[in-house]
Design a protein around this motif. Structure first.
Motif, PDB file in Angstrom:
ATOM      1  N   PRO B  17      63.301  81.166  25.447  1.00 42.38           N
ATOM      2  CA  PRO B  17      62.338  81.501  25.123  1.00 42.38           C
ATOM      3  C   PRO B  17      61.945  82.398  26.276  1.00 42.38           C
ATOM      4  O   PRO B  17      60.947  83.029  26.094  1.00 42.38           O
ATOM      5  CB  PRO B  17      61.545  79.642  25.732  1.00 42.38           C
ATOM      6  CG  PRO B  17      62.054  79.215  24.792  1.00 42.38           C
ATOM      7  CD  PRO B  17      63.477  79.864  25.605  1.00 42.38           C
ATOM      8  N   LEU B  18      63.105  82.810  27.682  1.00 43.46           N
ATOM      9  CA  LEU B  18      61.880  83.049  28.489  1.00 43.46           C
ATOM     10  C   LEU B  18      62.777  85.055  28.655  1.00 43.46           C
ATOM     11  O   LEU B  18      62.871  84.989  29.594  1.00 43.46           O
ATOM     12  CB  LEU B  18      62.624  82.561  30.289  1.00 43.46           C
ATOM     13  CG  LEU B  18      61.081  81.866  29.776  1.00 43.46           C
ATOM     14  CD1 LEU B  18      61.412  80.562  31.500  1.00 43.46           C
ATOM     15  CD2 LEU B  18      60.080  82.058  29.826  1.00 43.46           C
ATOM     16  N   GLY B  19      64.324  84.686  27.668  1.00 39.56           N
ATOM     17  CA  GLY B  19      64.703  85.989  27.984  1.00 39.56           C
ATOM     18  C   GLY B  19      66.447  85.886  27.052  1.00 39.56           C
ATOM     19  O   GLY B  19      65.900  85.078  26.367  1.00 39.56           O
ATOM     20  N   HIS B  85      66.226  76.562  21.186  1.00 34.95           N
ATOM     21  CA  HIS B  85      64.699  76.295  21.018  1.00 34.95           C
ATOM     22  C   HIS B  85      63.950  76.221  22.114  1.00 34.95           C
ATOM     23  O   HIS B  85      63.856  76.304  23.011  1.00 34.95           O
ATOM     24  CB  HIS B  85      64.441  75.148  19.860  1.00 34.95           C
ATOM     25  CG  HIS B  85      65.482  75.200  18.805  1.00 34.95           C
ATOM     26  ND1 HIS B  85      65.132  73.980  17.850  1.00 34.95           N
ATOM     27  CD2 HIS B  85      66.978  75.714  18.353  1.00 34.95           C
ATOM     28  CE1 HIS B  85      66.243  74.767  16.454  1.00 34.95           C
ATOM     29  NE2 HIS B  85      66.593  75.257  17.150  1.00 34.95           N
ATOM     30  N   GLU B  86      62.822  76.039  21.748  1.00 37.51           N
ATOM     31  CA  GLU B  86      61.469  76.346  23.093  1.00 37.51           C
ATOM     32  C   GLU B  86      61.778  75.242  23.791  1.00 37.51           C
ATOM     33  O   GLU B  86      61.151  74.473  24.806  1.00 37.51           O
ATOM     34  CB  GLU B  86      59.754  75.784  22.135  1.00 37.51           C
ATOM     35  CG  GLU B  86      58.663  76.141  22.553  1.00 37.51           C
ATOM     36  CD  GLU B  86      58.414  77.324  23.463  1.00 37.51           C
ATOM     37  OE1 GLU B  86      57.950  77.324  25.257  1.00 37.51           O
ATOM     38  OE2 GLU B  86      58.887  78.447  22.369  1.00 37.51           O
ATOM     39  N   SER B  87      62.296  73.481  22.629  1.00 38.99           N
ATOM     40  CA  SER B  87      62.795  72.550  23.785  1.00 38.99           C
ATOM     41  C   SER B  87      63.491  72.692  24.713  1.00 38.99           C
ATOM     42  O   SER B  87      63.524  71.976  25.579  1.00 38.99           O
ATOM     43  CB  SER B  87      62.704  71.209  22.927  1.00 38.99           C
ATOM     44  OG  SER B  87      64.455  71.215  22.294  1.00 38.99           O
ATOM     45  N   LEU B  88      64.679  73.615  24.771  1.00 36.31           N
ATOM     46  CA  LEU B  88      65.393  73.783  25.314  1.00 36.31           C
ATOM     47  C   LEU B  88      66.626  72.967  25.152  1.00 36.31           C
ATOM     48  O   LEU B  88      67.970  72.243  26.004  1.00 36.31           O
ATOM     49  CB  LEU B  88      65.515  74.723  27.174  1.00 36.31           C
ATOM     50  CG  LEU B  88      64.382  75.232  27.666  1.00 36.31           C
ATOM     51  CD1 LEU B  88      63.901  75.245  28.610  1.00 36.31           C
ATOM     52  CD2 LEU B  88      64.437  76.273  27.235  1.00 36.31           C
ATOM     53  N   ASN B  89      66.620  71.159  24.770  1.00 33.38           N
ATOM     54  CA  ASN B  89      66.751  70.262  24.660  1.00 33.38           C
ATOM     55  C   ASN B  89      68.157  71.315  22.935  1.00 33.38           C
ATOM     56  O   ASN B  89      69.433  70.501  22.898  1.00 33.38           O
ATOM     57  CB  ASN B  89      66.848  68.850  23.963  1.00 33.38           C
ATOM     58  CG  ASN B  89      65.631  69.019  24.948  1.00 33.38           C
ATOM     59  OD1 ASN B  89      66.370  68.977  26.175  1.00 33.38           O
ATOM     60  ND2 ASN B  89      64.537  67.768  25.027  1.00 33.38           N
ATOM     61  N   ASP B 228      67.446  78.945  31.234  1.00 33.76           N
ATOM     62  CA  ASP B 228      68.506  79.140  30.108  1.00 33.76           C
ATOM     63  C   ASP B 228      69.608  77.960  31.149  1.00 33.76           C
ATOM     64  O   ASP B 228      70.414  78.331  32.419  1.00 33.76           O
ATOM     65  CB  ASP B 228      69.787  80.530  31.014  1.00 33.76           C
ATOM     66  CG  ASP B 228      71.145  80.539  30.085  1.00 33.76           C
ATOM     67  OD1 ASP B 228      71.032  79.397  29.304  1.00 33.76           O
ATOM     68  OD2 ASP B 228      71.598  82.091  30.648  1.00 33.76           O
ATOM     69  N   PRO B 229      69.868  77.552  30.120  1.00 36.42           N
ATOM     70  CA  PRO B 229      70.074  76.121  30.342  1.00 36.42           C
ATOM     71  C   PRO B 229      71.761  76.073  30.527  1.00 36.42           C
ATOM     72  O   PRO B 229      72.239  74.704  30.881  1.00 36.42           O
ATOM     73  CB  PRO B 229      69.503  74.950  29.681  1.00 36.42           C
ATOM     74  CG  PRO B 229      68.774  76.168  28.739  1.00 36.42           C
ATOM     75  CD  PRO B 229      68.945  77.722  28.524  1.00 36.42           C
ATOM     76  N   THR B 230      72.132  76.828  29.686  1.00 35.62           N
ATOM     77  CA  THR B 230      73.757  77.481  29.557  1.00 35.62           C
ATOM     78  C   THR B 230      74.517  76.724  31.735  1.00 35.62           C
ATOM     79  O   THR B 230      73.704  77.215  32.876  1.00 35.62           O
ATOM     80  CB  THR B 230      74.419  78.264  29.082  1.00 35.62           C
ATOM     81  OG1 THR B 230      73.403  78.964  28.317  1.00 35.62           O
ATOM     82  CG2 THR B 230      75.476  78.090  29.030  1.00 35.62           C
TER      83      THR B 230
END
Lengths: 301, 301
Positions: B17-19, B85-89, B228-230
């Motif tokens: 969602p941030l880029g 997704h928006e939730s990042l999960n 970025d949760p990656t």
């Protein structure tokens, strides 16, 4: 150290993956009173009908709960019936009969008005405000609410928040209040709206408390079986408010201690249906679980 | 104190969602090596194609990462493209080209075989087992896996678990492994299958570690923005394994310290796209965040 609670008193029929109870003692004020009574003398305001068991009220009295503010009205007690899903985070309301609670007007008895600590359990925010109107000058006011009021009574809620010290909500409610799913930003917005502290309940993941310059996170106590999540949030609030009323310590450390006691009470109540687990608790067991929370989270320096 | 990691090296195109970033440095072994290099000399095993940027390998080398086990093959590097997704999960894989990773066979260089600490990042458990076959006697083996192998290669995974000391999985994987959504019971079942410790990652809620007679929960560091949760899980494992390799302290306290360092590394990497945040980190910043974890969770006795 006087602790007032205003909220619902109910008879609950609850089905969870582990069983079912009919007409168990329920309601936010009842759960709160049971749990907080371990910490401080509780003053309870609510309404029951003729069908509410007398022995529950006398049991509460024997635990130091002042029930002179519990009105006995003609009609039936609020009855709620619900079913929890496998995940326990989701529940369906199967039936709701407001009974005497439909016209509930919180009349604070003269003898309660000097209460130093007050918890406004989840009811119409108009009524929550009227409770505050009747108090002479509480030292700390805690407040709960729910999606129904956030969506339908926002201006009243906003006015109420300016008079509240501590807001206790779950993560969905925090998101609904602020439009922000990030809890750091959501909490900042809530703190801007009045409360000095916002405690965000995250179910099986515990709780996170935000106040200016201080963030405190407590995981939930890991339980092998959760029998009935009903009342967990109210017992959490009761442990927090009860410990604050007992210690009178509103410092950051005092708040942390209170939040852990809240987590302790929330972890106990779900170990059985209704408030049954609370009825067999001792302060020694509560303190022992407090130490287990320390052990669960202790980081070597 | 030698720390081996075996896993994927990749080029990721990630949208959150941030880029968005194109062809960012990715892969579990890469994230692990960057994050663990703050704690101990890392020995890295993986495979890249001719398209993998040379300067990344030299950057890793300059950080004390031994890259003699990274094979340069003709063909293209593993490329993954995903959208959060928006939730990042939740994330969708938009494109996956295994490239040289399709035929990846982990050949452990002679000079790596005496590694005392080894982390088997998420790859085919047949290959994870072959890595262990080549080691002379590691002191501690950590292991990751994913739903794909849990569902499709269970017998191999079961045999592997008997040779593993520490399993690092998320809550969904723990449920998939055991058929139990309760993490206390799921962890008990996993501990019965071999590992001495199971670390369950819960995303924005932190991590909970189970070992016989010891449960340790750490909340996630509260961040205002997750870019970025990656790689968060790999950097978590890297902090844990890195600190254990640095200290050599496998006691309960040593494990706790390592798990907090893992949480620190996971919290940093999500503050920017790819492993970029790790490239600007210092040990001083890492230790400072460790202290913030203490402050976040500290319960007054």
């Amino acid at each position: 150290m006087s602790l007032l609670v205003v909220g619902s008193v109910a008879l609950d029929t609850v089905e969870t993956p582990l069983g079912k109870v009919d007409n168990a003692i329920g309601g936010a004020a009842t759960y709160f009173a049971y749990a907080a009574s371990f910490f401080a003398p509780v003053r309870m305001v609510g309404a029951v009908g003729g069908d509410f068991p007398e022995d529950v009220l006398s049991d509460l009295e024997s635990r130091g709960v002042d029930i002179s503010g519990v009105e006995k009205l003609s009609g039936s007690t609020l009855r709620w019936s619900g079913r929890y899903h496998e995940s326990l985070n989701v529940r369906d309301t199967l039936d709701l009969d407001l009974g005497v609670f439909a016209d509930f007007q919180p009349n604070i008895p003269e003898s309660y008005r000097d209460s130093e600590y007050a918890f406004l359990a989840n009811i119409d925010p108009v009524l929550q405000s009227r409770v505050l109107d009747q108090l002479t000058g509480p030292r700390l006011v805690g407040c709960d609410t729910m999606n129904h009021w956030i969506e339908g009574a926002r201006p009243v809620l906003d006015a109420l928040f300016e008079r509240v010290d501590m807001l206790v909500v779950n993560d969905e409610e925090a998101e609904l209040l602020t439009g922000d799913r990030n809890m750091v930003r959501a909490a900042a917005k809530i703190l801007d709206s009045g409360p000095k502290s916002v405690l965000i309940k995250r179910g099986e993941y515990g709780v996170i408390d935000f106040s200016p310059g201080n963030v405190f996170a407590v995981p939930a106590y890991p339980l092998e079986e959760v029998y009935d999540p009903t009342g967990a949030g109210d017992c959490f609030a009761a442990g927090v408010m009860g410990e604050l009323a007992r210690s009178g310590d509103l410092s950051a450390a005092g708040m942390r201690r209170a939040i852990v006691y809240g987590s302790v009470m929330g972890s106990f109540v779900v170990e059985d249906f209704g408030p049954k687990r609370l009825q067999s608790l001792t302060m020694q067991m509560i303190d022992e679980r407090y130490r287990q929370f320390v052990a669960l989270t202790d980081i070597p320096r």
